[in-house]
Design an enzyme around this catalytic site. Structure first.
Site, PDB file in Angstrom:
ATOM      1  N   ASP A 184      -4.198  -2.788   5.965  1.00  0.00           N
ATOM      2  CA  ASP A 184      -4.565  -2.269   7.280  1.00  0.00           C
ATOM      3  C   ASP A 184      -6.059  -2.322   7.566  1.00  0.00           C
ATOM      4  O   ASP A 184      -6.480  -2.226   8.713  1.00  0.00           O
ATOM      5  CB  ASP A 184      -4.066  -0.831   7.461  1.00  0.00           C
ATOM      6  N   GLU A 198      35.063 -37.152  12.172  1.00  0.00           N
ATOM      7  CA  GLU A 198      35.078 -38.273  13.119  1.00  0.00           C
ATOM      8  C   GLU A 198      35.007 -39.620  12.398  1.00  0.00           C
ATOM      9  O   GLU A 198      35.660 -40.599  12.798  1.00  0.00           O
ATOM     10  CB  GLU A 198      33.896 -38.153  14.083  1.00  0.00           C
ATOM     11  N   ASN A 226      31.213 -34.475  11.891  1.00  0.00           N
ATOM     12  CA  ASN A 226      30.876 -35.901  11.804  1.00  0.00           C
ATOM     13  C   ASN A 226      31.702 -36.597  10.730  1.00  0.00           C
ATOM     14  O   ASN A 226      32.123 -37.753  10.910  1.00  0.00           O
ATOM     15  CB  ASN A 226      29.390 -36.074  11.498  1.00  0.00           C
ATOM     16  N   THR A 251      32.245 -29.803  22.931  1.00  0.00           N
ATOM     17  CA  THR A 251      32.977 -28.710  22.286  1.00  0.00           C
ATOM     18  C   THR A 251      32.265 -28.128  21.070  1.00  0.00           C
ATOM     19  O   THR A 251      32.527 -26.984  20.694  1.00  0.00           O
ATOM     20  CB  THR A 251      34.381 -29.192  21.875  1.00  0.00           C
ATOM     21  N   ASP A 252      31.380 -28.880  20.428  1.00  0.00           N
ATOM     22  CA  ASP A 252      30.680 -28.378  19.228  1.00  0.00           C
ATOM     23  C   ASP A 252      29.424 -27.572  19.547  1.00  0.00           C
ATOM     24  O   ASP A 252      28.932 -26.826  18.693  1.00  0.00           O
ATOM     25  CB  ASP A 252      30.274 -29.554  18.319  1.00  0.00           C
ATOM     26  N   ASP A 300      -9.035  -5.669   3.627  1.00  0.00           N
ATOM     27  CA  ASP A 300      -7.768  -6.234   3.132  1.00  0.00           C
ATOM     28  C   ASP A 300      -7.564  -7.668   3.614  1.00  0.00           C
ATOM     29  O   ASP A 300      -6.621  -8.337   3.175  1.00  0.00           O
ATOM     30  CB  ASP A 300      -6.584  -5.390   3.605  1.00  0.00           C
ATOM     31  N   ASP A 323       0.850  -1.175   0.000  1.00  0.00           N
ATOM     32  CA  ASP A 323       0.000   0.000   0.000  1.00  0.00           C
ATOM     33  C   ASP A 323       0.894   1.236   0.000  1.00  0.00           C
ATOM     34  O   ASP A 323       2.100   1.152   0.205  1.00  0.00           O
ATOM     35  CB  ASP A 323      -0.897  -0.031   1.241  1.00  0.00           C
TER      36      ASP A 323
END
Length: 609
Positions: free
Chosen positions: A329, A398, A395, A427-428, A333, A26
């Site tokens: 508004d 690892e 991952n 730690t992650d 609408d 608008d």
């Protein structure tokens, strides 16, 4: 529970805004301040300037006598009220801001609003609706007897209902020449970005005439031009949306010339010939015609449109596969807000119905807040991906040494299950959370909206996980076997309590932790260099990473933790080697980003380059 549901709803709405391709906005209150001020009054062929700004009745009307009747009629045909200043605020309007501007102009012309209302009490009203685009009120006429109708509304609509015009107090037949003069005056004001209202009146014998009778055979009193200045922050927000390849379609009930003038001021229209379509034109189009209209490239302004037209436009944009955000508004609408992907209601000027139909509410009613939400939505989506890349790359780091040891026939595991849990759950965790608070990247609004076909785990994300995780896996695997080989002990003679083996698994563990410290910095940006955003611009990230390294040091050096994780103390040279491995991951990722920047701008997944 309800508050949590509302919060999740808002977060999803913000994230969805990040994929927006079209914003139907608008004009009044969203692109402009919604602070109407009458600056010109036209009557009998003469324009009268009005000074002063805001809702304080400070200012004057140039030569007010000829336009007092016009402003009196406009003020009586209002439902708004001026509220005097208090300790908390200055002059303000209770009700519609357009009507408030008319009341202020009448006061500037020297009219006593309370006295005028007392002299001509209202006896009936035909409220405004978007179809007629006008309203009318009926008042007792103490001077002439009977009743008098006052009407105000869109000039084109009101002019069709007029048969005469007032010329310096004389009623004249509304000829074609006079009608053309009124239209020219309206167009002149509208082309300057003014909202123009026409004001008319008529005498009626019945105190409660029907709507058709009250709004026919009217006498035009003149035109009122109101300025609603654009919000200063909107131009920058529009420029941001343009850079982000978001199409902005202005959908307004204002005159086309007014809409185009405001659109040019804020940057929605920059070309010489935008496509300007009125509500009448939209109503005449079938679905195919509307689709063709919206497929046209370039700037589009939809003016004098009603709620039904607005909803049709939203539905048509959906058919084209667009992600549509719509502002509104009013209660009318609500259908468009409901049909949009992201319905955005106004928090200050919006009705309760609009706010309920929308998925998000702007507390300041400003278009700039929409652009800011798009920026934030894109950032939220990117941060989720950064989180995923960070977590899953570890991952891979690892898994790599375990797979390599198995294939090589090594009798023991390079990293134990307890150590893996220490990484994933220790730690992650904090660096991953810090990535979730990452601020938006500098170029986030320079990219096109993401495709609806794009998946969270896209090919690019998976490739990045394998790239970063693969470097980690190769590095820690090499460190592990290098340390075992350097000891000269045959593989078959190694046991879980052997100091050589314990130090080797400690180096794998520490290598992954240190690599992840650098990976956290590497994934902060998708294409930009880390140096551009600044390594310390997210202070939570280095703090979280250092805390993880401190935890790893405790696992390496503290006897109780050594016993729990089967680790051994590392020498300074070991830490230096592992830090170099982590830095290698960051350097490789910076090199990859530089290559991406040389290739050209980003293209959403599913689109051809």
């Amino acid at each position: 529970m309800a508050r949590r549901h509302a919060l999740v709803k808002q977060l999803l709405a913000v994230e969805a805004l990040g994929s927006t391709t079209v914003v139907c906005t608008d004009k009044t209150g969203t692109l402009t301040r919604a602070e109407m001020t009458v600056v010109r009054v036209w009557s009998a062929g003469v324009a009268h300037a009005v000074t002063g700004v805001g809702y304080a009745p400070d200012g004057e009307v140039d030569d007010p006598a000829p336009v007092r009747a016009l402003l009196r009629a406009a003020a009586l045909c209002c439902n708004a009220r001026l509220v005097p200043p208090s300790n908390r605020a200055g002059w303000r309007v209770l009700g519609d801001t357009t009507e408030g501007a008319l009341l202020v102009a009448a006061a500037k012309a020297g009219l006593d609003l309370a006295a005028e209302e007392a002299a001509a009490p209202r006896v009936a009203e035909h409220p405004f609706d978007s179809g007629r685009k006008l309203m009318s009120t009926v008042h007792q006429d103490s001077a002439g007897g009977g009743c008098r109708v006052y009407a105000k509304g869109a000039p084109q609509e009101l002019l069709e209902r007029c048969s005469a015009a007032d010329r310096a107090g004389e009623r004249r037949l509304l000829t074609d020449d006079l009608r053309a003069e009124v239209i020219a005056a309206n167009d002149a004001m509208a082309s300057q970005g003014l909202r123009v209202l026409a004001v008319a009146q008529r005498q009626v014998p019945d105190p409660r005439p029907g709507q058709k009778a009250a709004e026919s055979e009217l006498t035009l009193l003149g035109l009122v031009g109101m300025l609603d200045p654009p919000r200063p922050e909107v131009s920058g927000a529009v420029a941001d949306c343009r850079r982000a390849r978001i199409r902005i379609v202005m959908v307004t009930g204002d005159h086309p010339l007014t809409a185009e003038a405001v659109a040019r001021r804020v940057g929605i229209v920059t070309g010489p010939a935008p496509t300007v379509v009125t509500g009448t034109d939209v109503e005449a189009l079938d679905e195919d015609g509307l689709d063709l209209l919206l497929e046209r490239p370039g700037e589009l302004l939809l003016c004098r449109v009603g709620p039904e037209d607005k909803m049709r436009v939203v539905v048509a944009l959906h058919r084209r596969g667009e992600v549509v955000a719509v502002t509104g508004d009013g209660a009318n609408d609500a259908p468009a807000l409901k049909h949009a992907d992201i319905g955005v209601a106004m928090g200050v000027s919006g009705t309760d119905v609009a706010r309920e139909a929308a998925v998000t509410v702007l507390l300041d009613d400003s278009f700039a807040s929409i652009a800011a939400a798009v920026r934030l939505g894109r950032s939220v989506y990117q941060n989720i991906r950064k989180f995923l890349v960070y977590v899953f790359s570890s991952n891979i780091g690892e898994l790599g040494p375990i797979v390599a040891a198995t294939l090589a026939g090594f009798p023991l595991v390079p990293i134990s299950a307890v150590q893996i849990l220490a990484i994933d759950l220790g730690t992650d965790v904090l660096p991953a959370l810090a990535l979730g608070a990452e601020p938006p990247e500098p170029d986030v609004m320079d990219r096109p909206p993401r495709s609806r076909r794009e998946r969270l785990f896209s090919a690019a994300v998976m490739g990045r996980i394998l790239f970063l995780g693969g470097i980690q896996a190769i590095g820690v695997t090499a460190v592990f076997f290098w340390h075992i080989h350097a000891s000269g002990i045959p593989w078959a003679d190694l046991t879980e309590d052997d100091p050589v083996y314990r130090k080797a698994v400690t180096m794998v563990h520490a290598g992954i932790v240190l690599s992840q410290f650098f990976v956290a910095f590497a994934v902060r940006t998708d294409r930009q260099s880390l140096l551009r955003v600044g390594p310390l611009s997210n202070p939570w990230l280095p703090a979280a990473g250092c805390l993880g390294i401190a935890l790893m040091a405790g696992i390496s050096y503290l006897p109780p933790l050594q016993a729990l994780f089967h680790t051994a103390p590392l020498a300074a040279g070991d830490w230096a080697v592992l830090a170099g491995l982590g830095a290698l991951v960051l350097a490789a990722e910076e090199r990859r980003k530089a290559w991406l920047r040389r290739r050209g701008p980003a293209v959403p997944e599913g689109e051809a380059r």
